[in-house]
Design an enzyme around this catalytic site. Structure first.
Site, mmCIF file in Angstrom:
data_model
loop_
_atom_site.group_PDB
_atom_site.id
_atom_site.type_symbol
_atom_site.label_atom_id
_atom_site.label_comp_id
_atom_site.label_asym_id
_atom_site.label_seq_id
_atom_site.Cartn_x
_atom_site.Cartn_y
_atom_site.Cartn_z
ATOM 1 C CB SER A 81 -0.870 -0.006 1.260
ATOM 2 O OG SER A 81 -1.285 1.307 1.572
ATOM 3 C CE LYS B 90 -3.734 -3.864 3.819
ATOM 4 N NZ LYS B 90 -4.757 -2.935 3.370
#
Ligand code: ARG
Length: 467
Positions: free
Chosen positions: A283, A289
């Site tokens: 991300s 992420k």
């Protein structure tokens, strides 16, 4: 009359004004159907071979045509061919170039043929070629699943119904469920190919042709199983494209479900598996992420393939016999379906063998969810003679205690369990273990590790038989 002079068009004879510039763009298909160049040339060479064998072309004319077409193929492959929108489609582009190259003889290629049977032949050849590539990718994915099943035949995970923990299963067994779906998809594709492998050439525009053609020659040269029985049907049928998109929609529906599981399983909440970094992305704002983009995209792409199936069904449903220009609209949905299926299968065939299994997490999840409750009920029935409905009630009460006290059935003492049925004895703990539970489902199609190994071996045999 300059740029859009219809005298340039292979069909321009009866026209007295040039095509409207917009109409020329609107009706052209070359931008997308040039993809069929190899099959178009293959079909034309077969057609010309047949014409020479029946005496419509001389040997010398045929040789010129064949050499010309082969040179055009080389030009296209070397990026030297200039496609012209004025020449509408792949067929007229190649034919016009042939005449440029070899002169008048080029104009004889289209004898006893129409673009209607030509395009119907090209798409079938194209789809037959693509089906082979797709078949290879399904096989590669099945091999990955067989490998995982063998490697993880003993790995325990919770099996789910309603996405609630149901009974323990083995990870290998779960993978082989996907293999069954893919074997059916494989069969659907084979069925589709068997029906599409029928040759339209000879149907000409719609009614057949007055030349002394021999369709068995072209049929054999192109590897079709038979010439189409009816000329009207031959030029207008697109069932095979619909069948292909239907196969593709079911396949992608399966891969979409598979994706949904991989996405859930890689989440922090499940944590059952890891996908290698090369199949994930990050991300731009959240540094922690690691997103399962590949399965997410496959899940998303299943929608467009089903959309293409709908497009083709709607495309065909209103058409009277025989060929209508509507049919030109068959190509983009079909091509995009082929591309999407190939990409999604490639992604899966590459990714599946790289799935990393977190055995302890899955085992713990199976242990936590009262997944052996059915085993306790079966124990009361089989070993203690209690009717199943009563056994179900007894176990339900035991689970209630577990929920209240935060314990699994296997964590309770014999005295705890005996308050629900005095018939329960020490041997109950064998059936309450996860290993005991899966091992007991020992029949064809069951989750017992030895059955999973046998099923994986049968899958290997199936793959050898379908090589
Ligand atoms: N480009 C056309 C198609 O894709 C080829 C056949 C055209 N035939 C015709 N009579 N206009 O369907």
């Amino acid at each position: 009359m300059t740029q859009h002079d219809t005298k340039d068009k292979p069909w321009g004879g009866r026209f007295s004004e040039p095509t409207d510039a917009f109409v020329e763009r609107f009706t052209a298909s070359v931008a997308f159907d040039k993809r069929l160049y190899a099959q178009d040339i293959q079909g034309s060479i077969a057609h010309a071979t047949m014409l020479s064998r029946v005496g419509v072309l001389t040997q010398a004319e045929f040789a010129q045509i064949r050499e010309g077409l082969e040179a055009i193929r080389q030009d296209i492959e070397a990026g030297r061919f200039e496609w012209s929108q004025k020449l509408e489609d792949v067929h007229m582009n190649i034919e016009a170039r042939l005449t440029d190259r070899i002169g008048l003889t080029g104009k004889k290629l289209h004898t006893g043929r129409s673009r209607n049977d030509q395009v119907a032949t090209d798409i079938r050849l194209y789809l037959r070629d693509e089906a082979q590539v797709i078949t290879g990718e399904i096989r590669r994915l099945l091999e990955g699943l067989a490998m995982l099943a063998e490697r993880e035949a003993d790995t325990i995970m919770p099996g789910f119904t309603h996405l609630q923990t149901a009974q323990p299963v083995t990870f290998g067994h779960h993978m082989l469920a996907w293999a069954e779906m893919l074997k059916r998809d494989f069969g659907r594709l084979q069925d589709c190919v068997a029906r599409l492998n029928i040759m339209p050439l000879g149907a000409a525009a719609l009614a057949g042709t007055t030349y002394p053609i021999d369709r068995s020659i072209t049929c054999e040269l192109l590897g079709f199983s038979a010439p189409a029985e009816n000329s009207l049907d031959a030029v207008s049928d697109r069932d095979f494209a619909i069948e292909f998109c239907s196969f593709a929609s079911v396949l992608l529906m399966h891969l979409s479900r598979f994706s949904e599981e991989l996405i859930l399983w890689t989440s922090a909440q499940f944590g059952f598996i890891d996908l290698p970094d090369r199949f994930c992305t990050g991300s731009s704002i959240m540094p922690q992420k690691k997103n399962p983009d590949v399965p997410e995209l496959v899940r998303g792409k299943s929608g467009r393939v089903t959309g293409h199936l709908m497009s083709l069904l709607m495309l065909m449903k209103g058409q009277p016999l025989a060929y209508n220009k509507d049919n030109q609209e068959d190509k983009e949905p079909l091509f995009d379906t082929v591309d999407t299926v190939r990409d999604c299968l490639k992604a899966y065939a590459d990714m599946v063998p790289a799935i990393q299994v977190r055995k302890e997490v899955m085992r713990e999840a199976a242990r936590r969810g009262f997944s052996t409750a059915t085993d306790l009920a079966d124990y009361l029935v089989a070993r203690k003679g209690i009717p199943f409905r009563d056994a179900h009630e007894i176990v339900g009460k035991a689970v209630g205690l577990g929920v209240r006290t935060g314990r699994d059935l296997a964590d309770m003492s014999l005295t705890d369990l005996q308050q629900f049925s005095p018939l329960i004895t020490e041997d109950v703990f064998e059936v309450l273990t996860l290993e005991g539970s899966v091992k007991a489902r020992n029949h064809i199609g069951g989750t017992a590790p030895n059955q999973v190994r046998a099923a994986a071996a049968r899958l290997r045999e199936w793959l050898a038989e379908h090589a």
